[in-house]
Design an enzyme around this catalytic site. Structure first.
Site, PDB file in Angstrom:
ATOM      1  N   ASP A   4       0.840  -1.204   0.000  1.00 60.19           N
ATOM      2  CA  ASP A   4       0.000   0.000   0.000  1.00 60.19           C
ATOM      3  C   ASP A   4       0.876   1.255   0.000  1.00 60.19           C
ATOM      4  OD1 ASP A   4      -2.066  -1.689   0.083  1.00 60.19           O
ATOM      5  OD2 ASP A   4      -2.863  -1.055   2.041  1.00 60.19           O
ATOM      6  N   TYR A  19       2.193   1.916  -3.394  1.00 61.11           N
ATOM      7  CA  TYR A  19       1.088   2.411  -4.228  1.00 61.11           C
ATOM      8  C   TYR A  19       0.856   3.898  -3.939  1.00 61.11           C
ATOM      9  CZ  TYR A  19      -3.638   2.813  -6.176  1.00 61.11           C
ATOM     10  OH  TYR A  19      -4.734   3.205  -6.899  1.00 61.11           O
ATOM     11  N   ASP A  20       0.826   4.232  -2.640  1.00 56.44           N
ATOM     12  CA  ASP A  20       0.606   5.630  -2.264  1.00 56.44           C
ATOM     13  C   ASP A  20       1.713   6.537  -2.811  1.00 56.44           C
ATOM     14  OD1 ASP A  20      -1.663   4.871  -1.011  1.00 56.44           O
ATOM     15  OD2 ASP A  20      -0.821   4.869   1.022  1.00 56.44           O
ATOM     16  N   LEU A  75     -35.925  -4.961 -18.144  1.00 52.69           N
ATOM     17  CA  LEU A  75     -36.243  -6.371 -18.354  1.00 52.69           C
ATOM     18  C   LEU A  75     -37.702  -6.645 -18.061  1.00 52.69           C
ATOM     19  CD1 LEU A  75     -33.166  -8.002 -16.590  1.00 52.69           C
ATOM     20  CD2 LEU A  75     -33.670  -8.048 -19.041  1.00 52.69           C
ATOM     21  N   GLU A 135     -27.921 -15.431 -13.944  1.00 47.87           N
ATOM     22  CA  GLU A 135     -27.062 -14.622 -13.077  1.00 47.87           C
ATOM     23  C   GLU A 135     -27.940 -13.777 -12.160  1.00 47.87           C
ATOM     24  OE1 GLU A 135     -25.596 -10.982 -15.608  1.00 47.87           O
ATOM     25  OE2 GLU A 135     -25.389 -12.755 -16.852  1.00 47.87           O
ATOM     26  N   LYS A 152     -29.828 -10.748 -10.289  1.00 48.59           N
ATOM     27  CA  LYS A 152     -30.242  -9.402 -10.664  1.00 48.59           C
ATOM     28  C   LYS A 152     -29.909  -8.507  -9.470  1.00 48.59           C
ATOM     29  CE  LYS A 152     -34.030  -6.737 -12.553  1.00 48.59           C
ATOM     30  NZ  LYS A 152     -34.224  -5.718 -11.527  1.00 48.59           N
ATOM     31  N   ASP A 196     -29.553  -5.284  -7.190  1.00 42.58           N
ATOM     32  CA  ASP A 196     -30.434  -4.155  -6.967  1.00 42.58           C
ATOM     33  C   ASP A 196     -29.605  -2.885  -6.786  1.00 42.58           C
ATOM     34  OD1 ASP A 196     -32.907  -3.191  -6.828  1.00 42.58           O
ATOM     35  OD2 ASP A 196     -33.359  -3.896  -4.798  1.00 42.58           O
ATOM     36  N   ARG A 235     -29.158   5.747 -16.683  1.00 46.88           N
ATOM     37  CA  ARG A 235     -30.106   5.238 -17.655  1.00 46.88           C
ATOM     38  C   ARG A 235     -31.103   6.326 -18.067  1.00 46.88           C
ATOM     39  NH1 ARG A 235     -35.184   2.910 -17.294  1.00 46.88           N
ATOM     40  NH2 ARG A 235     -35.588   1.399 -18.935  1.00 46.88           N
ATOM     41  N   GLU A 282     -24.184  -2.378 -13.433  1.00 43.57           N
ATOM     42  CA  GLU A 282     -24.945  -1.894 -12.284  1.00 43.57           C
ATOM     43  C   GLU A 282     -24.002  -1.316 -11.231  1.00 43.57           C
ATOM     44  OE1 GLU A 282     -28.140  -2.424 -12.864  1.00 43.57           O
ATOM     45  OE2 GLU A 282     -29.188  -2.319 -10.940  1.00 43.57           O
ATOM     46  N   TYR A 335     -22.431  -6.292 -16.935  1.00 46.86           N
ATOM     47  CA  TYR A 335     -23.140  -7.464 -17.435  1.00 46.86           C
ATOM     48  C   TYR A 335     -23.285  -7.470 -18.952  1.00 46.86           C
ATOM     49  CZ  TYR A 335     -27.023  -4.186 -16.710  1.00 46.86           C
ATOM     50  OH  TYR A 335     -27.824  -3.087 -16.700  1.00 46.86           O
ATOM     51  N   LYS A 341     -30.681 -15.261 -19.626  1.00 46.34           N
ATOM     52  CA  LYS A 341     -30.374 -14.685 -20.940  1.00 46.34           C
ATOM     53  C   LYS A 341     -30.084 -15.801 -21.933  1.00 46.34           C
ATOM     54  CE  LYS A 341     -28.264 -10.766 -18.641  1.00 46.34           C
ATOM     55  NZ  LYS A 341     -27.098  -9.961 -18.356  1.00 46.34           N
ATOM     56  N   LYS A 361     -38.276 -12.867 -10.701  1.00 39.38           N
ATOM     57  CA  LYS A 361     -38.223 -12.163  -9.422  1.00 39.38           C
ATOM     58  C   LYS A 361     -38.406 -13.116  -8.239  1.00 39.38           C
ATOM     59  CE  LYS A 361     -37.824  -7.825 -10.544  1.00 39.38           C
ATOM     60  NZ  LYS A 361     -38.697  -6.842 -10.070  1.00 39.38           N
ATOM     61  N   CYS A 406     -66.479  12.442  -4.716  1.00 36.54           N
ATOM     62  CA  CYS A 406     -65.048  12.734  -4.719  1.00 36.54           C
ATOM     63  C   CYS A 406     -64.689  13.425  -3.405  1.00 36.54           C
ATOM     64  CB  CYS A 406     -64.713  13.644  -5.900  1.00 36.54           C
ATOM     65  SG  CYS A 406     -63.031  14.278  -5.854  1.00 36.54           S
ATOM     66  N   CYS A 436     -63.436  17.314  -4.377  1.00 39.90           N
ATOM     67  CA  CYS A 436     -64.317  18.371  -4.888  1.00 39.90           C
ATOM     68  C   CYS A 436     -65.791  18.116  -4.557  1.00 39.90           C
ATOM     69  CB  CYS A 436     -64.119  18.566  -6.383  1.00 39.90           C
ATOM     70  SG  CYS A 436     -64.787  17.229  -7.378  1.00 39.90           S
ATOM     71  N   CYS A 471     -64.304  10.384 -10.211  1.00 43.22           N
ATOM     72  CA  CYS A 471     -64.901  11.694  -9.967  1.00 43.22           C
ATOM     73  C   CYS A 471     -65.375  12.216 -11.316  1.00 43.22           C
ATOM     74  CB  CYS A 471     -63.855  12.621  -9.361  1.00 43.22           C
ATOM     75  SG  CYS A 471     -64.267  14.359  -9.493  1.00 43.22           S
ATOM     76  N   CYS A 513     -62.288  19.597 -10.737  1.00 44.75           N
ATOM     77  CA  CYS A 513     -61.756  18.921  -9.550  1.00 44.75           C
ATOM     78  C   CYS A 513     -60.281  19.266  -9.342  1.00 44.75           C
ATOM     79  CB  CYS A 513     -61.918  17.414  -9.688  1.00 44.75           C
ATOM     80  SG  CYS A 513     -61.189  16.517  -8.307  1.00 44.75           S
TER      81      CYS A 513
END
Ligand code: IVH
Length: 697
Positions: A44, A47-48, A94, A127, A129, A131, A150, A187, A239, A303, A327, A421, A424, A439, A445
């Site tokens: 490290d 690297y620094d 998808l 594979e 999905k 989140d 996106r 993702e 992906y 896929k 899902k 309603c 209104c 309504c 309204c």
């Protein structure tokens, strides 16, 4: 570390430039070894030292700082806003499968579309999905040059400076044979433990917590100050890449291997599956692992492994035919229902909403759930004070699944759905065949007017920065914005006003100016966004685009819709012939454009806005571009769906009936009346082979 390097202040300009190039490459290699392979080759501290030397040279020669410099990792200065980026190919979403039957249907659709024999194996990959939020990364000659969200799928936001700070995103690609232009899709996500730590720190700092890792990732990536993003522990998994020349991958599995070679993280939880049983086994296995994973997943993506087939399968609307998200079951919880509220939507529909005692479901605090409609509410016999089971699946609004009747209090009474309603007071009625109670006072309204305005400025519509739902409500109440056109006269009226916006609570000189500027920017708007913004029942973004593509100008659309009021007209037939528009939606469209009130709204807007003619972007120009084609009879080498999809990809319009606007009729076996109609109208008839020849493939 060679210690013989000359001190920075003795470097000539040329030497500095050379060394910065060398350091960028070297540091990128060590990043790859450390982050992707977990096999660091230097300490490290060493690297620094490399990073420090890079920074020192850049400090002496600031103009030599490279686009791929590792110092971008710490973040650039804050930007006033995000630039928009048009995606070269749309970023799709998808389709979902919830049951094994949905998966069977999906595979059958593929088999039919490709006309594969029943015994032909369809190899699939499975594979997780993840989140998070999707991002598109552009590389030129192996260097990261642009990153985008996106957005609405066609246009996203330029978040390059933020993505440069994400360690798992290589600034320089590794390996040989890297395509000159490369676009990666993947993702951005946050791990669960990092998310919890981040929230703890936010509580200490008295900042609002994030609801879940996905929101935390999204919030971090959309920071205007990239140095904040740099402090957030974000990850990226790739992906896909966009179809590019010079790549020889034949399968999804090979594609992932290429991504890995170039230096991207790809999921290790992937498998090639030979049949549906394999897919289901993978799904069940992942579901049991789900709780123990480091990151949130909400399903499995299947896929088609063969990339040539993927390409042939193409897309329907905004989803590819070759992939599906299976899902996981929704997460459930029990709580008490404290009240039932009736909300009025933009089309006047009354929707019952459950107000709940707050409860955590899948890591998110839920306080409201939808009760759908009057019938559903009655069917479940949901009452105020009941114990209820609720569920939440991904993005879906939480729902009340059932009442725990054993725990019901004897004093409870059935809920009586209002006949008026709640906003209104007008009568709310149910039309024949409709589950919704509406309504009846669409024009006056206030609830409907406000909802329509909110829709008008929403993301896929006018998307006016700084004019959110809360502002719309405020402006409506003050009488400043009552109809869409008022938005575009706001500044002019403000100039005459004795109580200008800048003096109002929550506003200042700068924020008022920003708002007016954002409105000005939207004075020119594309036809599809305009149509979507009108909030015509059933007309979403996809249909709006379809209409824009077909009718090209607002004036033409309005004329055709007025003509189509006569169900014997050509305009009506033409509208119905559009793929994706059924009689129901067509009626709603025609109904909308024939109402004087709506005509006034459209006319007022048209006078204030510039809506250029919609230009159809044909990706490739071919003899079929701009032509209207009708298929009839059975084709022998292509399924009807594939023939249609390929023609459309070449810029043709495929319709169902032969009219004098038809350019070609493609005739398969056992063609009937359409072939005859073509001859009568003198329209060119093509055999399947001639059609394939015209496509030039
Ligand atoms: S492939 C059609 N694979 O899920 C776009 N997507 O609605 C190509 N996602 O926005 C999707 N994990 O960002 C694919 N293994 C995975 C994924 C994945 C998460 C996201 C993706 C997209 C959304 C689909």
């Amino acid at each position: 570390m060679p210690s013989s390097l000359p001190p920075v202040d003795q470097l000539t300009r040329e030497e500095a430039a050379e060394e910065l190039a060398r350091l960028a490459k070297l540091i990128a290699q060590h990043d790859y070894l450390y982050h992707q392979l977990a096999t660091p080759e230097i300490s490290d501290a060493d690297y620094d030292t490399l990073i420090a030397r890079n920074r020192a040279i850049e400090a002496k020669f600031p103009d030599l700082r490279r686009i791929d410099s590792p110092s971008h990792r710490i973040g650039a200065p804050p930007a006033p806003g995000f630039k928009k980026v048009k995606h070269r190919t749309p970023m799709l979403s998808l389709d979902n499968a919830f049951t094994p039957d949905d998966v069977t249907d999906f595979l059958n659709r593929i088999r039919r579309f490709l006309q594969l024999p029943a015994d032909q194996l369809i190899e699939m990959t499975a594979e997780p999905k993840i989140d998070g939020l999707s991002a598109s990364l552009h590389y030129q000659e192996g260097r990261f040059i642009l990153g985008a969200t996106r957005g609405d799928g066609s246009e996203g936001e330029d978040i390059t400076a933020n993505l440069r700070t994400v360690k798992g995103i290589p600034l320089i690609l590794q390996g040989e044979n890297i395509p000159q232009n490369l676009e990666i899709r993947g993702e951005v996500y946050m791990r669960r433990d990092d998310f919890l730590k981040l929230n703890e720190a936010r509580i200490t700092a008295r900042e609002p917590e994030f609801a879940n890792p996905r929101n935390a990732a999204a919030g971090s990536v959309r920071q205007l100050d990239p140095t904040i993003t740099a402090k957030r522990p974000l990850h990226f998994f790739a992906y896909a890449y966009e179809v590019l020349s010079g790549i020889k991958d034949k399968t999804q599995s090979e594609l992932l291997e290429s991504l890995k070679r170039w230096g991207f993280s790809v999921t290790t939880l992937r498998q090639v599956c030979k049949n549906e049983a394999d897919l289901m086994a993978f799904y069940r296995n992942l579901e049991t692992m789900r709780a123990d994973l480091d990151f949130d997943i909400d399903g499995v993506v299947y896929k088609v492994n063969n990339l040539d087939w993927q390409n042939r399968l193409g897309t329907v609307g905004r989803t590819p035919r070759h992939s599906i998200a299976h899902k996981f079951a929704a997460e459930k919880a029990e709580t008490t229902l404290e009240d039932i509220l009736i909300q009025v939507g933009r089309t006047g529909v009354l929707t019952p909403v459950a107000i709940l005692k707050p409860v955590t479901v899948g890591g998110v605090v839920v306080q409201r759930a939808t009760l759908h409609n009057e019938d559903e509410l009655a069917r479940k016999d949901v009452r105020i004070g009941d114990h209820v089971e609720i569920q939440r699946a991904g993005d879906v609004i939480p729902q009340v699944v059932r009442v725990i009747t054993e725990k019901r209090l004897p004093t409870s009474a059935p809920f009586i759905f209002p006949k008026n309603c709640p906003v209104c007071g007008s009568e709310a009625v149910r039309l024949e065949n409709e589950v919704a109670r509406r309504c009846t006072d669409g024009l006056v309204c206030p609830a409907q007017a406000v909802e329509r305005l909110k829709h008008f400025v929403s993301r896929n519509a006018f998307d006016i920065e700084g004019l959110g739902e809360k502002h719309i409500e405020g402006f409506y109440q003050e009488g400043l914005i009552r109809s869409p056109a008022d938005i575009f006269t706001l500044e002019a009226r403000d100039r005459q006003s004795l109580t200008p916006l800048r003096n109002k609570e929550g506003w200042g000189e700068q924020s008022a100016r920003n708002l007016f500027q954002a409105i000005e920017q939207r004075r020119t708007i594309s036809l599809d966004r305009f149509i979507y913004a009108l909030g015509i029942p059933q007309v979403g973004a996809v249909t709006a685009k379809l209409l824009a593509r077909h009718y090209r100008t607002l004036a033409n659309l309005c004329i055709q819709m007025v003509d189509a009021h006569d169900r014997d007209s050509e305009s009506w037939a033409d509208l119905l012939a559009l793929e994706g528009i059924g009689p129901n939606m067509a009626s709603d469209l025609v109904g909308f454009f024939n109402q004087p009130h709506n005509q006034t709204i459209v006319d007022n807007l048209a006078a204030l806005l510039t809506i250029p003619e919609f230009i159809v972007e044909a990706a490739i120009s071919s003899p079929l571009t701009g032509k209207t084609i009708v298929f009839t009879g059975t084709l022998s080498n292509l399924s009807r769906a594939e023939a249609k999809a390929r023609a459309e990809r070449l810029g043709a319009k495929v319709t169902g009936s032969v009219t004098n606007k038809t350019d070609y009729v493609v005739v398969g076996e056992d063609a009937g009346s359409k072939a005859k109609a073509a001859k009568e109208l003198g329209i060119q008839v093509l055999s399947e082979d001639e059609f394939v020849g015209l496509m030039g493939e």
